[in-house]
Design an enzyme around this catalytic site. Structure first.
Site, PDB file in Angstrom:
ATOM      1  CE1 TYR A  25      81.699  48.929 109.193  1.00  0.00           C
ATOM      2  CE2 TYR A  25      79.334  49.076 108.827  1.00  0.00           C
ATOM      3  CZ  TYR A  25      80.625  49.254 108.384  1.00  0.00           C
ATOM      4  OH  TYR A  25      80.853  49.768 107.120  1.00  0.00           O
ATOM      5  CB  SER A  83      78.356  52.770 106.507  1.00  0.00           C
ATOM      6  OG  SER A  83      77.259  51.909 106.401  1.00  0.00           O
ATOM      7  CE  LYS A 111      83.111  52.184 108.354  1.00  0.00           C
ATOM      8  NZ  LYS A 111      84.371  52.449 107.663  1.00  0.00           N
TER       9      LYS A 111
END
Ligand code: NAD
Ligand code: UDP
Length: 335
Positions: free
Chosen positions: A148, A124, A152
Protein backbone atom coordinates in the site's frame (compact mmCIF):
# COMPACT_ATOMS: atom_id res chain seq x y z
CA UNK A 1 -13.16 26.54 -9.36
CA UNK A 2 -14.79 23.39 -10.66
CA UNK A 3 -13.12 20.57 -8.77
CA UNK A 4 -13.35 16.82 -9.45
CA UNK A 5 -12.99 14.61 -6.36
CA UNK A 6 -12.10 11.03 -7.29
CA UNK A 7 -13.12 8.81 -4.39
CA UNK A 8 -15.39 11.70 -3.43
CA UNK A 9 -18.03 9.64 -1.59
CA UNK A 10 -15.38 8.07 0.67
CA UNK A 11 -14.47 9.14 4.20
CA UNK A 12 -11.99 11.94 3.50
CA UNK A 13 -13.45 12.83 0.09
CA UNK A 14 -16.93 13.50 1.51
CA UNK A 15 -15.60 15.81 4.24
CA UNK A 16 -13.42 17.62 1.70
CA UNK A 17 -16.46 18.02 -0.58
CA UNK A 18 -18.18 19.93 2.24
CA UNK A 19 -15.25 22.25 2.86
CA UNK A 20 -14.62 22.94 -0.84
CA UNK A 21 -18.32 23.66 -1.40
CA UNK A 22 -18.40 26.00 1.57
CA UNK A 23 -15.29 27.66 0.13
CA UNK A 24 -17.28 28.45 -3.04
CA UNK A 25 -15.95 25.69 -5.30
CA UNK A 26 -18.29 23.61 -7.45
CA UNK A 27 -17.53 19.97 -6.69
CA UNK A 28 -18.14 16.85 -8.76
CA UNK A 29 -17.72 13.50 -7.03
CA UNK A 30 -16.42 10.53 -9.04
CA UNK A 31 -16.48 7.14 -7.31
CA UNK A 32 -16.99 3.48 -8.15
CA UNK A 33 -18.69 2.94 -4.75
CA UNK A 34 -16.37 0.02 -3.95
CA UNK A 35 -15.93 1.37 -0.42
CA UNK A 36 -18.70 3.95 0.00
CA UNK A 37 -22.40 4.48 -0.57
CA UNK A 38 -24.27 6.73 -2.96
CA UNK A 39 -26.44 7.95 -0.06
CA UNK A 40 -23.43 10.06 1.02
CA UNK A 41 -24.20 12.44 -1.86
CA UNK A 42 -27.63 13.33 -0.43
CA UNK A 43 -26.07 13.84 3.00
CA UNK A 44 -23.49 16.23 1.57
CA UNK A 45 -26.28 18.09 -0.24
CA UNK A 46 -28.26 18.24 2.99
CA UNK A 47 -25.33 19.89 4.79
CA UNK A 48 -24.27 22.32 2.05
CA UNK A 49 -27.83 23.20 1.07
CA UNK A 50 -27.37 22.77 -2.67
CA UNK A 51 -26.92 20.01 -5.20
CA UNK A 52 -23.66 18.22 -5.80
CA UNK A 53 -22.81 16.32 -9.01
CA UNK A 54 -21.98 12.63 -8.80
CA UNK A 55 -20.59 10.31 -11.47
CA UNK A 56 -20.40 6.59 -10.76
CA UNK A 57 -17.27 5.23 -12.39
CA UNK A 58 -13.83 3.74 -12.02
CA UNK A 59 -10.67 5.83 -12.28
CA UNK A 60 -9.20 3.10 -14.49
CA UNK A 61 -11.85 4.07 -17.08
CA UNK A 62 -9.90 6.82 -18.86
CA UNK A 63 -12.66 7.49 -21.40
CA UNK A 64 -15.29 8.11 -18.72
CA UNK A 65 -12.89 10.31 -16.76
CA UNK A 66 -12.04 12.33 -19.88
CA UNK A 67 -15.73 12.84 -20.64
CA UNK A 68 -16.43 13.81 -17.00
CA UNK A 69 -13.62 16.37 -16.94
CA UNK A 70 -15.07 17.94 -20.10
CA UNK A 71 -18.74 17.78 -19.09
CA UNK A 72 -18.18 19.51 -15.75
CA UNK A 73 -15.53 21.97 -17.05
CA UNK A 74 -13.12 20.78 -14.37
CA UNK A 75 -10.22 23.08 -13.39
CA UNK A 76 -8.51 20.91 -10.77
CA UNK A 77 -8.64 17.37 -9.38
CA UNK A 78 -8.34 16.08 -5.82
CA UNK A 79 -7.41 12.41 -6.16
CA UNK A 80 -8.62 10.31 -3.22
CA UNK A 81 -9.72 7.15 -5.08
CA UNK A 82 -7.73 4.14 -4.02
CA UNK A 83 -7.53 1.04 -1.87
CA UNK A 84 -6.14 1.70 1.61
CA UNK A 85 -5.99 -1.43 3.79
CA UNK A 86 -2.36 -2.10 4.69
CA UNK A 87 -2.83 -5.80 5.57
CA UNK A 88 -4.88 -6.54 2.46
CA UNK A 89 -2.21 -4.90 0.31
CA UNK A 90 0.30 -7.58 1.34
CA UNK A 91 -2.22 -10.32 0.46
CA UNK A 92 -3.26 -8.81 -2.91
CA UNK A 93 -0.41 -6.52 -3.95
CA UNK A 94 -1.31 -6.46 -7.63
CA UNK A 95 -4.85 -5.24 -6.86
CA UNK A 96 -3.24 -2.37 -4.98
CA UNK A 97 -0.79 -1.49 -7.76
CA UNK A 98 -3.54 -1.80 -10.37
CA UNK A 99 -6.16 0.25 -8.58
CA UNK A 100 -3.85 2.87 -7.09
CA UNK A 101 -1.00 3.22 -9.60
CA UNK A 102 -2.85 2.28 -12.82
CA UNK A 103 -5.85 4.36 -11.64
CA UNK A 104 -3.56 7.36 -11.22
CA UNK A 105 -1.99 6.87 -14.66
CA UNK A 106 -5.46 6.71 -16.16
CA UNK A 107 -6.42 9.94 -14.38
CA UNK A 108 -3.25 11.73 -15.50
CA UNK A 109 -3.91 10.68 -19.11
CA UNK A 110 -7.47 11.99 -18.95
CA UNK A 111 -6.27 15.25 -17.40
CA UNK A 112 -3.57 15.66 -20.09
CA UNK A 113 -6.18 15.12 -22.81
CA UNK A 114 -8.27 17.92 -21.32
CA UNK A 115 -5.30 20.20 -20.57
CA UNK A 116 -6.03 20.11 -16.80
CA UNK A 117 -2.77 20.07 -14.85
CA UNK A 118 -3.64 20.87 -11.24
CA UNK A 119 -3.84 17.96 -8.80
CA UNK A 120 -3.93 17.43 -5.06
CA UNK A 121 -3.06 13.80 -4.30
CA UNK A 122 -3.96 11.80 -1.16
CA UNK A 123 -0.66 10.41 -0.01
CA UNK A 124 0.19 9.02 3.39
CA UNK A 125 2.73 9.19 6.19
CA UNK A 126 3.16 5.49 5.41
CA UNK A 127 5.63 6.52 2.69
CA UNK A 128 8.22 7.28 5.41
CA UNK A 129 8.31 3.75 6.85
CA UNK A 130 9.99 3.34 10.21
CA UNK A 131 11.00 6.79 11.52
CA UNK A 132 14.70 7.58 11.83
CA UNK A 133 13.97 10.95 13.47
CA UNK A 134 10.87 12.52 14.99
CA UNK A 135 8.96 14.62 14.21
CA UNK A 136 8.75 13.42 10.62
CA UNK A 137 9.74 16.11 8.14
CA UNK A 138 9.09 15.86 4.42
CA UNK A 139 12.84 15.37 3.77
CA UNK A 140 12.86 12.20 5.89
CA UNK A 141 13.90 9.22 3.71
CA UNK A 142 11.00 7.29 2.22
CA UNK A 143 10.95 3.53 2.76
CA UNK A 144 7.38 2.23 2.96
CA UNK A 145 7.00 -1.16 4.64
CA UNK A 146 4.10 -2.59 2.61
CA UNK A 147 2.63 -2.61 -0.93
CA UNK A 148 0.00 0.00 0.00
CA UNK A 149 2.70 2.47 1.05
CA UNK A 150 4.82 1.61 -1.98
CA UNK A 151 1.86 2.23 -4.30
CA UNK A 152 1.52 5.73 -2.73
CA UNK A 153 5.25 6.39 -3.15
CA UNK A 154 5.18 5.23 -6.80
CA UNK A 155 2.35 7.68 -7.51
CA UNK A 156 4.18 10.52 -5.75
CA UNK A 157 7.32 9.79 -7.82
CA UNK A 158 5.32 9.57 -11.03
CA UNK A 159 3.71 12.94 -10.32
CA UNK A 160 7.12 14.43 -9.54
CA UNK A 161 8.52 13.18 -12.87
CA UNK A 162 5.48 14.61 -14.63
CA UNK A 163 5.89 18.03 -13.01
CA UNK A 164 9.56 18.04 -14.02
CA UNK A 165 8.72 17.12 -17.60
CA UNK A 166 6.11 19.85 -18.01
CA UNK A 167 6.20 23.12 -16.06
CA UNK A 168 2.42 23.52 -16.41
CA UNK A 169 1.76 20.76 -13.87
CA UNK A 170 0.92 21.89 -10.34
CA UNK A 171 0.87 19.05 -7.83
CA UNK A 172 0.60 18.78 -4.07
CA UNK A 173 0.96 15.35 -2.48
CA UNK A 174 -0.58 15.57 0.98
CA UNK A 175 0.94 13.07 3.38
CA UNK A 176 -1.86 12.40 5.86
CA UNK A 177 -1.11 11.21 9.36
CA UNK A 178 -4.03 9.51 11.20
CA UNK A 179 -7.39 11.01 10.16
CA UNK A 180 -10.20 10.41 12.65
CA UNK A 181 -13.53 11.95 13.67
CA UNK A 182 -16.40 13.25 11.59
CA UNK A 183 -18.32 16.37 10.58
CA UNK A 184 -20.13 18.03 13.52
CA UNK A 185 -23.53 17.13 12.05
CA UNK A 186 -22.75 13.43 12.54
CA UNK A 187 -24.26 12.86 9.06
CA UNK A 188 -21.06 11.72 7.35
CA UNK A 189 -18.09 9.87 8.79
CA UNK A 190 -15.93 6.81 8.50
CA UNK A 191 -17.91 3.67 7.80
CA UNK A 192 -15.49 0.80 7.22
CA UNK A 193 -16.86 -2.24 5.40
CA UNK A 194 -16.46 -5.38 7.54
CA UNK A 195 -14.11 -5.41 10.51
CA UNK A 196 -12.29 -2.11 10.92
CA UNK A 197 -8.49 -2.10 11.18
CA UNK A 198 -8.06 1.36 12.62
CA UNK A 199 -8.23 2.38 16.24
CA UNK A 200 -11.03 4.99 16.28
CA UNK A 201 -13.73 2.99 14.42
CA UNK A 202 -12.96 0.07 16.75
CA UNK A 203 -13.29 2.28 19.83
CA UNK A 204 -16.66 3.63 18.65
CA UNK A 205 -17.94 0.10 17.95
CA UNK A 206 -16.90 -1.00 21.44
CA UNK A 207 -18.51 2.11 22.95
CA UNK A 208 -21.91 1.34 21.38
CA UNK A 209 -21.69 -2.34 22.35
CA UNK A 210 -21.15 -3.70 18.84
CA UNK A 211 -17.91 -5.27 20.13
CA UNK A 212 -17.24 -6.44 23.66
CA UNK A 213 -13.74 -5.02 24.04
CA UNK A 214 -10.84 -3.33 22.32
CA UNK A 215 -7.50 -5.07 22.01
CA UNK A 216 -4.64 -2.68 22.73
CA UNK A 217 -1.77 -3.92 20.59
CA UNK A 218 1.34 -3.76 22.75
CA UNK A 219 1.99 -2.16 26.15
CA UNK A 220 5.77 -2.53 26.15
CA UNK A 221 6.76 0.05 23.55
CA UNK A 222 9.38 2.64 24.51
CA UNK A 223 6.68 5.31 24.84
CA UNK A 224 5.32 7.16 27.90
CA UNK A 225 2.75 4.50 28.86
CA UNK A 226 4.04 1.63 26.68
CA UNK A 227 1.28 1.86 24.03
CA UNK A 228 1.70 3.05 20.42
CA UNK A 229 1.74 6.77 19.70
CA UNK A 230 0.23 8.37 16.56
CA UNK A 231 -0.57 11.84 15.25
CA UNK A 232 -4.38 11.80 15.11
CA UNK A 233 -5.83 14.59 12.98
CA UNK A 234 -9.49 15.63 12.81
CA UNK A 235 -10.88 14.82 9.36
CA UNK A 236 -12.32 18.37 9.08
CA UNK A 237 -8.84 19.84 9.64
CA UNK A 238 -7.57 17.47 6.97
CA UNK A 239 -10.36 18.62 4.64
CA UNK A 240 -9.39 22.26 5.28
CA UNK A 241 -5.85 21.32 4.22
CA UNK A 242 -7.14 20.37 0.74
CA UNK A 243 -8.81 23.75 0.29
CA UNK A 244 -5.54 25.40 1.36
CA UNK A 245 -3.57 23.23 -1.10
CA UNK A 246 -5.84 24.27 -3.99
CA UNK A 247 -5.35 27.95 -3.05
CA UNK A 248 -1.58 27.42 -2.93
CA UNK A 249 -1.60 25.84 -6.40
CA UNK A 250 -3.25 28.92 -7.89
CA UNK A 251 0.11 30.67 -7.40
CA UNK A 252 2.62 27.80 -7.48
CA UNK A 253 3.69 25.26 -10.08
CA UNK A 254 5.86 22.17 -9.65
CA UNK A 255 5.59 19.23 -7.25
CA UNK A 256 5.28 19.55 -3.48
CA UNK A 257 5.03 16.90 -0.75
CA UNK A 258 3.42 18.29 2.39
CA UNK A 259 2.59 16.64 5.73
CA UNK A 260 -0.88 17.08 7.20
CA UNK A 261 -0.68 16.29 10.90
CA UNK A 262 -1.02 18.13 14.17
CA UNK A 263 2.59 17.70 15.31
CA UNK A 264 1.44 15.95 18.52
CA UNK A 265 1.35 12.26 19.29
CA UNK A 266 -1.21 10.51 21.49
CA UNK A 267 -0.90 7.00 22.90
CA UNK A 268 -3.64 4.40 22.54
CA UNK A 269 -4.42 4.70 26.25
CA UNK A 270 -4.66 8.49 25.96
CA UNK A 271 -7.15 8.16 23.11
CA UNK A 272 -9.25 5.67 25.09
CA UNK A 273 -9.20 7.92 28.18
CA UNK A 274 -10.15 11.05 26.20
CA UNK A 275 -12.98 9.13 24.49
CA UNK A 276 -14.39 7.89 27.80
CA UNK A 277 -14.17 11.29 29.45
CA UNK A 278 -15.75 13.44 26.73
CA UNK A 279 -18.45 10.92 25.83
CA UNK A 280 -19.18 9.69 29.36
CA UNK A 281 -19.05 6.05 28.31
CA UNK A 282 -17.04 2.90 28.94
CA UNK A 283 -14.51 1.42 26.51
CA UNK A 284 -13.49 -1.99 27.88
CA UNK A 285 -10.05 -3.07 26.66
CA UNK A 286 -7.36 -5.64 27.24
CA UNK A 287 -3.71 -5.69 26.32
CA UNK A 288 -2.75 -7.93 23.40
CA UNK A 289 0.59 -8.64 21.70
CA UNK A 290 2.10 -6.02 19.40
CA UNK A 291 0.58 -5.92 15.91
CA UNK A 292 3.09 -7.05 13.26
CA UNK A 293 4.46 -4.12 11.26
CA UNK A 294 3.49 -1.42 13.82
CA UNK A 295 6.10 1.18 14.73
CA UNK A 296 6.15 2.44 18.33
CA UNK A 297 5.64 6.12 17.60
CA UNK A 298 5.31 8.69 14.86
CA UNK A 299 4.05 12.21 14.45
CA UNK A 300 4.41 14.98 11.90
CA UNK A 301 6.38 18.13 11.65
CA UNK A 302 3.56 20.22 10.14
CA UNK A 303 5.80 23.28 9.64
CA UNK A 304 5.85 23.09 5.84
CA UNK A 305 2.03 23.08 5.69
CA UNK A 306 2.05 26.15 7.95
CA UNK A 307 4.56 27.95 5.75
CA UNK A 308 3.32 27.04 2.27
CA UNK A 309 -0.40 26.51 2.83
CA UNK A 310 -0.94 28.80 5.82
CA UNK A 311 -2.65 25.78 7.37
CA UNK A 312 -2.54 24.24 10.81
CA UNK A 313 -4.81 21.81 12.63
CA UNK A 314 -7.36 23.58 14.84
CA UNK A 315 -9.32 20.77 16.45
CA UNK A 316 -8.16 18.61 19.36
CA UNK A 317 -8.53 15.01 20.45
CA UNK A 318 -11.76 15.76 22.36
CA UNK A 319 -13.50 17.00 19.19
CA UNK A 320 -12.26 13.94 17.32
CA UNK A 321 -13.74 11.60 19.96
CA UNK A 322 -17.10 13.43 20.27
CA UNK A 323 -17.72 13.59 16.51
CA UNK A 324 -16.62 9.98 15.94
CA UNK A 325 -19.20 8.71 18.45
CA UNK A 326 -21.92 11.02 17.10
CA UNK A 327 -21.46 9.49 13.64
CA UNK A 328 -21.35 5.93 15.03
CA UNK A 329 -24.68 6.56 16.78
CA UNK A 330 -26.22 7.65 13.50
CA UNK A 331 -24.94 4.50 11.78
CA UNK A 332 -26.44 2.44 14.61
CA UNK A 333 -29.82 4.16 14.25
CA UNK A 334 -29.83 3.66 10.48
CA UNK A 335 -29.03 -0.08 10.67
P1 NAD B 1 -12.27 5.52 1.54
O1 NAD B 1 -12.14 4.08 1.18
O2 NAD B 1 -13.33 5.92 2.50
O3 NAD B 1 -12.41 6.40 0.22
C1 NAD B 1 -11.83 6.04 -1.00
C2 NAD B 1 -12.94 6.09 -2.05
O4 NAD B 1 -12.37 5.73 -3.31
C3 NAD B 1 -14.07 5.11 -1.76
O5 NAD B 1 -15.30 5.82 -1.81
C4 NAD B 1 -13.98 4.08 -2.89
O6 NAD B 1 -15.25 3.61 -3.28
C5 NAD B 1 -13.30 4.89 -3.98
N1 NAD B 1 -12.51 4.10 -4.93
C6 NAD B 1 -11.58 3.15 -4.67
N2 NAD B 1 -11.06 2.69 -5.81
C7 NAD B 1 -11.66 3.38 -6.82
C8 NAD B 1 -11.55 3.36 -8.24
N3 NAD B 1 -10.72 2.51 -8.86
N4 NAD B 1 -12.31 4.21 -8.96
C9 NAD B 1 -13.16 5.07 -8.35
N5 NAD B 1 -13.32 5.11 -7.02
C10 NAD B 1 -12.57 4.29 -6.26
O7 NAD B 1 -10.84 5.99 2.07
P2 NAD B 1 -10.41 7.36 2.75
O8 NAD B 1 -10.04 7.06 4.16
O9 NAD B 1 -11.40 8.41 2.44
O10 NAD B 1 -9.05 7.62 1.96
C11 NAD B 1 -9.00 8.48 0.83
C12 NAD B 1 -7.57 8.48 0.31
O11 NAD B 1 -6.70 8.91 1.37
C13 NAD B 1 -7.06 7.11 -0.13
O12 NAD B 1 -6.29 7.29 -1.29
C14 NAD B 1 -6.20 6.68 1.03
O13 NAD B 1 -5.17 5.81 0.62
C15 NAD B 1 -5.64 8.00 1.53
N6 NAD B 1 -5.26 7.96 2.94
C16 NAD B 1 -6.17 7.60 3.90
C17 NAD B 1 -5.79 7.53 5.24
C18 NAD B 1 -6.78 7.09 6.30
O14 NAD B 1 -6.34 6.73 7.40
N7 NAD B 1 -8.08 7.13 6.07
C19 NAD B 1 -4.49 7.83 5.62
C20 NAD B 1 -3.57 8.22 4.62
C21 NAD B 1 -3.97 8.28 3.28
N1 UDP C 1 -4.41 -0.15 17.74
C1 UDP C 1 -4.75 -0.93 18.82
N2 UDP C 1 -5.83 -1.75 18.71
C2 UDP C 1 -6.56 -1.86 17.57
C3 UDP C 1 -6.20 -1.05 16.47
C4 UDP C 1 -5.12 -0.21 16.57
O1 UDP C 1 -4.11 -0.89 19.87
O2 UDP C 1 -7.51 -2.65 17.54
C5 UDP C 1 -3.24 0.74 17.86
C6 UDP C 1 -2.15 0.46 16.85
O3 UDP C 1 -1.29 -0.55 17.34
C7 UDP C 1 -1.48 1.83 16.73
C8 UDP C 1 -2.65 2.81 16.93
O4 UDP C 1 -3.69 2.06 17.57
O5 UDP C 1 -0.56 2.03 17.78
C9 UDP C 1 -3.21 3.37 15.61
O6 UDP C 1 -3.51 2.28 14.78
P1 UDP C 1 -4.27 2.50 13.38
O7 UDP C 1 -4.42 1.16 12.73
O8 UDP C 1 -5.50 3.31 13.62
O9 UDP C 1 -3.26 3.45 12.58
P2 UDP C 1 -1.79 3.14 12.01
O10 UDP C 1 -1.19 2.06 12.83
O11 UDP C 1 -1.99 2.77 10.60
O12 UDP C 1 -1.04 4.41 12.17
Amino acid sequence: MNVLLTGGTGYIGSHTALVLSQFGHQVTLFDNLSNSKKSVVARIENIIGRSCSFVEGDVCDTALLTATLAEYSIDAVVHFAGLKAVGESSENPIDYYFNNVQGSISLIKAMETQGIRTMVFSSSATVYGSPQQLPLKEEHPTDPANPYGRSKLHIEEMLNDLAQSNQDWRVVCLRYFNPVGAHDSGLIGEQPQGTPNNLMPLITQVAVGQRSELRVFGNDYPTGDGTGVRDYIHVMDLADGHAAALEFLKESSGWHAINLGTGFGHSVLEVIQAFKTVNGCEVPYRFAPRRIGDVPEYYADPGKAGKLLNWSAKRGLDDMCISALKYQNLVEKAS
